[in-house]
Design a protein around this motif. Structure first.
Motif, mmCIF file in Angstrom:
data_model
loop_
_atom_site.group_PDB
_atom_site.id
_atom_site.type_symbol
_atom_site.label_atom_id
_atom_site.label_comp_id
_atom_site.label_asym_id
_atom_site.label_seq_id
_atom_site.Cartn_x
_atom_site.Cartn_y
_atom_site.Cartn_z
ATOM 1 N N GLY A 184 -15.246 -3.138 -10.160
ATOM 2 C CA GLY A 184 -14.308 -3.985 -10.332
ATOM 3 C C GLY A 184 -13.188 -4.019 -9.380
ATOM 4 N N PHE A 185 -13.321 -3.345 -8.055
ATOM 5 C CA PHE A 185 -12.368 -3.499 -6.922
ATOM 6 C C PHE A 185 -13.305 -3.201 -5.749
ATOM 7 C CE2 PHE A 185 -13.670 1.115 -7.765
ATOM 8 C CZ PHE A 185 -13.543 1.397 -6.374
ATOM 9 N N ARG A 186 -12.554 -4.155 -4.563
ATOM 10 C CA ARG A 186 -13.174 -4.222 -3.534
ATOM 11 C C ARG A 186 -13.386 -3.138 -2.420
ATOM 12 N NH1 ARG A 186 -14.711 -9.616 -2.747
ATOM 13 N NH2 ARG A 186 -14.129 -10.845 -4.383
ATOM 14 N N SER A 187 -12.175 -2.483 -2.519
ATOM 15 C CA SER A 187 -12.177 -1.493 -1.443
ATOM 16 C C SER A 187 -11.059 -0.206 -1.964
ATOM 17 C CB SER A 187 -11.472 -1.893 -0.042
ATOM 18 O OG SER A 187 -9.994 -2.467 -0.164
ATOM 19 N N ALA A 188 -11.156 1.038 -1.429
ATOM 20 C CA ALA A 188 -10.289 2.139 -1.560
ATOM 21 C C ALA A 188 -9.596 2.633 -0.390
ATOM 22 C CB ALA A 188 -10.823 3.238 -2.388
ATOM 23 N N THR A 189 -8.568 2.692 -0.213
ATOM 24 C CA THR A 189 -7.711 3.437 0.759
ATOM 25 C C THR A 189 -7.263 4.833 0.713
ATOM 26 O OG1 THR A 189 -6.984 1.181 1.462
ATOM 27 C CG2 THR A 189 -5.514 2.951 2.461
ATOM 28 N N LYS A 190 -7.652 5.712 1.609
ATOM 29 C CA LYS A 190 -7.317 7.032 1.678
ATOM 30 C C LYS A 190 -6.005 7.233 1.923
ATOM 31 C CE LYS A 190 -11.735 9.382 2.647
ATOM 32 N NZ LYS A 190 -12.697 8.450 3.170
ATOM 33 N N MET A 191 -5.042 7.853 1.066
ATOM 34 C CA MET A 191 -3.425 8.114 1.434
ATOM 35 C C MET A 191 -3.312 9.542 1.411
ATOM 36 S SD MET A 191 -1.807 5.127 -0.617
ATOM 37 C CE MET A 191 -0.270 5.005 0.387
ATOM 38 N N VAL A 192 -2.457 10.035 2.533
ATOM 39 C CA VAL A 192 -2.392 11.304 2.677
ATOM 40 C C VAL A 192 -0.806 11.733 2.942
ATOM 41 C CG1 VAL A 192 -2.777 13.258 4.157
ATOM 42 C CG2 VAL A 192 -4.542 11.624 3.914
ATOM 43 N N CYS A 193 -0.235 12.747 1.976
ATOM 44 C CA CYS A 193 1.096 13.000 2.244
ATOM 45 C C CYS A 193 0.991 14.424 2.988
ATOM 46 C CB CYS A 193 2.038 13.129 0.897
ATOM 47 S SG CYS A 193 3.516 13.741 1.060
ATOM 48 N N VAL A 194 1.835 14.731 3.902
ATOM 49 C CA VAL A 194 2.145 16.141 4.365
ATOM 50 C C VAL A 194 3.174 16.769 3.688
ATOM 51 C CG1 VAL A 194 2.955 17.204 6.534
ATOM 52 C CG2 VAL A 194 1.821 15.117 6.746
ATOM 53 N N VAL A 195 2.689 17.902 3.308
ATOM 54 C CA VAL A 195 3.642 18.997 2.428
ATOM 55 C C VAL A 195 3.873 20.071 2.930
ATOM 56 C CG1 VAL A 195 2.595 17.853 0.202
ATOM 57 C CG2 VAL A 195 1.526 19.700 0.985
ATOM 58 N N ALA A 196 3.445 20.669 4.072
ATOM 59 C CA ALA A 196 3.695 21.697 4.757
ATOM 60 C C ALA A 196 5.056 21.833 4.954
ATOM 61 C CB ALA A 196 3.033 21.889 5.855
ATOM 62 N N ALA A 197 5.714 22.856 4.942
ATOM 63 C CA ALA A 197 7.162 23.344 5.249
ATOM 64 C C ALA A 197 7.128 23.119 6.720
ATOM 65 C CB ALA A 197 7.602 24.665 5.135
#
Length: 197
Positions: A184-197
């Motif tokens: 039921g979906f066409r695509s998936a996007t990888k998303m990244v958040c930087v959390v290192a201090a």
């Protein structure tokens, strides 16, 4: 408005509630493979692992939402082929596991992989999703990791907007081709958040 707190995991008495919230959030994507609903709920209830969950609660202790994560040692939604066969039978388990393996994501050494975030309908707009994302970033830092990664599907623009507000940056987009008729979906996007201090 009640204050929000984040707790680790959930109790056994909340297992059915967490499974229902998970199914309500992801049935659009998983429904064609995991239906009927009663069996899907039975499966998720049996395999959810509270060790890989952070839970948002109000000041009465009511569960408002959950963020799951995946590491090399486990995930919020795990389970084996045998677990699936206990609910769907061996034939049903084999084809379901084969199809679901197409959505599987591998862990990466310096990255905490988000394994689903979901909030009770009555708690939406109260900051639970934001609090859970803040908590998962803190969890990654506490584990000495540098990043949190998630995949967001194209049919969920509200979730993507929330992730972007919380510091997640879009990367590679994977198109799933004919599998869109199943999931039921066409695509998936990888998303990244930087959390290192």
């Amino acid at each position: 408005m009640h204050a929000l707190t984040i707790t680790r995991g959930f109790c056994e008495t909340e297992r059915d509630t967490v499974a229902r919230l998970y199914w309500d959030a992801f049935s659009g994507k998983l429904g064609p493979v995991m239906r009927p609903r009663a069996r899907a709920l039975a499966f998720f209830t049996s395999v959810l692992d509270p060790e890989f969950a952070l839970t948002a609660r109000d000041d009465t202790g009511t569960l408002l939402g959950v963020v799951g994560f995946k590491t090399a040692s486990g995930a919020l939604v795990g389970g084996s082929l045998r677990d699936m066969a206990q609910v769907y039978g061996w034939v049903g388990a084999l084809w379901r596991a084969s199809v679901l393996s197409l959505l599987e994501r591998d862990t990466v050494t310096d990255t905490l992989l988000l394994d689903g975030i979901f909030v009770a309908p009555e708690a939406r707009g109260r900051g639970a999703g934001t609090a859970l994302l803040t908590a998962i970033k803190a969890e990654a830092r506490d584990r000495g990791l540098s990043f949190v990664r998630l995949d967001v599907i194209d049919s969920n623009p509200r979730a993507r907007a929330l992730y972007e507000r919380e510091g997640f940056v879009a990367g590679e987009t994977e198109h799933i081709g004919p599998l869109r008729h199943i999931f039921g979906f066409r695509s998936a996007t990888k998303m990244v958040c930087v959390v290192a201090a």
